[in-house]
Write a protein that holds these residues in place. Structure first.
Motif, short mmCIF file in Angstrom:
data_model
loop_
_atom_site.label_atom_id
_atom_site.label_comp_id
_atom_site.label_asym_id
_atom_site.label_seq_id
_atom_site.Cartn_x
_atom_site.Cartn_y
_atom_site.Cartn_z
N ALA A 122 0.73 -1.15 0.07
CA ALA A 122 -0.14 -0.01 0.11
C ALA A 122 0.88 1.13 -0.06
CB ALA A 122 -1.00 -0.24 1.28
N ILE A 123 0.04 2.37 -0.57
CA ILE A 123 1.15 3.68 -0.34
C ILE A 123 0.17 4.66 0.48
CG2 ILE A 123 2.26 3.30 -2.46
CD1 ILE A 123 0.35 4.66 -4.03
N ASP A 124 0.64 5.60 0.99
CA ASP A 124 0.24 6.77 1.79
C ASP A 124 0.37 7.87 1.04
OD1 ASP A 124 0.23 5.59 4.50
OD2 ASP A 124 2.37 5.20 3.90
N LEU A 125 -0.79 8.43 0.47
CA LEU A 125 -1.08 9.76 -0.27
C LEU A 125 -1.71 10.94 0.58
CD1 LEU A 125 -2.11 8.25 -3.65
CD2 LEU A 125 0.02 8.81 -2.70
N PRO A 126 -0.97 11.90 0.85
CA PRO A 126 -1.46 12.97 1.65
C PRO A 126 -2.56 13.84 0.84
CG PRO A 126 0.47 13.52 1.09
CD PRO A 126 0.34 12.04 0.71
N VAL A 127 -3.74 14.05 1.61
CA VAL A 127 -4.87 14.68 0.92
C VAL A 127 -5.45 15.86 1.80
CG1 VAL A 127 -5.46 12.67 -0.69
CG2 VAL A 127 -6.62 13.05 1.46
N TYR A 128 -5.21 15.85 3.10
CA TYR A 128 -5.90 16.82 3.91
C TYR A 128 -4.87 17.26 4.88
CZ TYR A 128 -9.46 18.14 7.43
OH TYR A 128 -10.41 18.85 8.09
N ILE A 129 -4.79 18.73 5.37
CA ILE A 129 -4.00 19.30 5.93
C ILE A 129 -4.74 20.03 6.77
CG2 ILE A 129 -1.97 20.71 6.42
CD1 ILE A 129 -0.95 19.96 3.70
N SER A 130 -4.70 19.98 8.19
CA SER A 130 -5.55 20.48 9.20
C SER A 130 -4.98 20.98 10.78
CB SER A 130 -6.86 19.95 9.24
OG SER A 130 -7.54 20.53 10.18
N PRO A 131 -5.09 22.21 10.96
CA PRO A 131 -4.46 22.32 12.36
C PRO A 131 -5.30 21.54 13.45
CG PRO A 131 -5.69 24.16 11.68
CD PRO A 131 -5.89 23.29 10.56
N ILE A 132 -4.79 21.06 14.33
CA ILE A 132 -5.41 20.28 15.46
C ILE A 132 -5.72 21.47 16.65
CG2 ILE A 132 -5.40 18.64 17.64
CD1 ILE A 132 -3.62 16.99 15.82
N ALA A 133 -7.10 21.60 17.01
CA ALA A 133 -7.17 22.56 18.04
C ALA A 133 -7.25 22.27 19.37
CB ALA A 133 -8.73 23.11 17.71
N ILE A 134 -6.67 22.99 20.26
CA ILE A 134 -7.04 22.70 21.69
C ILE A 134 -8.17 23.56 22.20
CG2 ILE A 134 -6.03 22.89 24.18
CD1 ILE A 134 -4.58 21.09 22.17
N ALA A 135 -9.31 22.76 22.17
CA ALA A 135 -10.81 23.41 22.26
C ALA A 135 -11.12 23.36 23.75
CB ALA A 135 -11.48 22.85 21.32
N TYR A 136 -11.96 24.35 24.26
CA TYR A 136 -12.27 24.31 25.57
C TYR A 136 -13.68 24.89 25.70
CZ TYR A 136 -10.65 29.38 25.69
OH TYR A 136 -10.53 30.49 25.34
N ASN A 137 -14.27 24.55 26.85
CA ASN A 137 -15.42 25.05 27.46
C ASN A 137 -15.38 25.66 28.81
OD1 ASN A 137 -18.25 25.45 27.99
ND2 ASN A 137 -18.80 23.49 27.78
N VAL A 138 -15.05 26.80 28.95
CA VAL A 138 -14.87 27.68 30.38
C VAL A 138 -15.45 28.73 30.44
CG1 VAL A 138 -13.26 28.24 32.24
CG2 VAL A 138 -12.65 26.34 30.52
N GLU A 139 -16.66 28.79 31.15
CA GLU A 139 -17.44 30.23 31.06
C GLU A 139 -16.68 31.33 31.48
OE1 GLU A 139 -21.57 31.91 33.10
OE2 GLU A 139 -20.88 29.68 33.63
N GLY A 140 -16.84 32.35 30.67
CA GLY A 140 -15.88 33.67 30.65
C GLY A 140 -14.48 33.65 30.40
N VAL A 141 -14.02 32.55 29.61
CA VAL A 141 -12.61 32.63 29.09
C VAL A 141 -12.77 32.37 27.89
CG1 VAL A 141 -10.40 31.39 29.42
CG2 VAL A 141 -11.85 31.42 31.53
#
Length: 367
Positions: A122-141
């Motif tokens: 098999a071969i690996d073909l890159p097709v999608y580049i995306s940042p990984i987010a550090i996502a959060y749910n903190v009221e007021g921040v």
């Protein structure tokens, strides 16, 4: 969930500008575009099935809708079970191709692939580049700033409250609650986890003491399956935090990341710049385009917490008709029009012209 014949806004217009290589032959067309506004001929027919990356899910909706709009007799199914499930399914022959946020391991390449012709890999073909987010749910921040060591401390359980001095020092002037941090991580084998842990292992070795891998290594917090699972779990839990492909972070706050001496806001452009600065994985076959991401890149506005997601296919299929369809699909996915459509729908970074050309050339070699 299977993705099939879903048409996001704008994809039909993209599809009308594309011509796909004929599927009855193993030869790929030299030019797979038509002048804007001209009708796209119906050339592809048959069915192929893919399983894999949930991070690719939104992009796959766009790609499938585009190619099927231009080719009504073509049927592509994609089930976003996760990268690990995708690779296992492809290796066993349960899928014609896999989507994976991590390239095949050397140990996987050393084995056999049920769909591939005997003696081929098999071969690996890159097709999608995306940042990984550090996502959060903190009221007021709303403007949280974090560095790699602090992220590692939170996700390893060493930092347990939001007003911990290590977080407070990075966020002078921000009122942080004394609440317990709820860590949300992937429950399934995940390429997003692989990329996240690679980043921490490279940038916070003293804090992140576990090796990188597709399975989250610490017994902490809440676990959820897939990109949508961790997104919903984080939205449902106050004072929670997760790592997630940016395409799934809508409705959550996203932290800034300390890169070098500066704090950087998440961007697809910053992720793409890191990939452009990264070498290929050494020792791979000529058409295997796996990328060795530079996790310690500190160029201005870089986002080294990035994932490169691949379509994994046989270099040569046992069934030539399947190989021709997979080849045509990957050529379509790597085209500029399809990449731009995915960027609009998923917030990903389009492949550079140079990388797109490499992927298309490699896809054309698939038989």
């Amino acid at each position: 969930m299977k993705l099939n014949r879903i048409a996001p806004l704008g994809v039909v217009a993209v599809a009308a500008a594309l011509v796909l290589a004929g599927c009855a032959s193993n030869e790929a067309a030299a030019d797979n575009t038509t002048p804007a506004g001209s009708a796209a001929p119906t050339t592809l027919s048959g069915t192929i099935n893919g399983i894999g990356s949930s991070a690719q899910g939104t992009a796959q909706q766009s790609w499938i809708a585009g190619i099927q709009t231009a080719n009504p007799d073509l049927n592509i199914n994609y089930d976003p079970q996760g990268s690990g499930a995708g690779r296992k399914s492809f290796i066993s022959g349960a899928a014609d191709f896999a989507g994976s946020d991590a390239a095949l391991k050397d140990s996987e390449l050393a084995g056999s692939f049920a769909m591939c012709a005997p003696g081929t890999k098999a071969i690996d073909l890159p097709v999608y580049i995306s940042p990984i987010a550090i996502a959060y749910n903190v009221e007021g921040v709303t403007d949280l700033k974090l560095d790699a060591a602090t992220i590692a401390g939170i996700f390893s359980g060493k930092i347990t409250t939001w007003n911990d001095p290590k977080i407070a020092t990075l966020n002078s002037g921000t009122t942080l609650p004394s609440a317990r941090i709820i860590v949300v991580h992937r429950s399934d084998d995940s390429g997003t986890t692989q990329n996240f842990t690679e980043y921490l292992a490279a940038n916070a070795k003293d804090v992140w003491t576990q090796p990188s891998g597709q399975t989250f290594p610490y017994q902490i917090g809440d676990a959820a399956k897939g990109t949508s699972g961790v997104a919903e779990a984080t939205k449902s839990a106050k004072n929670s935090i997760t790592y997630i492909d940016e395409s799934g972070a809508a409705g959550l706050q996203v932290a800034q990341l300390k890169v070098g001496d500066a704090f950087v806001k998440i961007s697809a452009a910053g992720a793409a710049a890191v990939v452009a600065d990264s070498p290929s994985v050494a020792g791979r076959e000529a058409n295997d385009l796996a990328i060795d991401i530079n996790r310690t890149d500190t160029q201005a506005n870089a986002w080294p917490l990035v994932l490169v997601s691949y379509l994994i296919a046989c270099q040569q299929y046992q069934d030539a008709a399947t190989g021709a369809l997979v080849s045509s699909y990957i050529q379509y996915v790597a085209s500029d029009a399809a990449q731009q459509a995915a960027a609009q729908q998923a917030g990903s970074a389009p492949l550079s012209a140079a990388l797109s050309a490499k992927v298309i050339a490699a896809a054309q070699s698939i038989k």
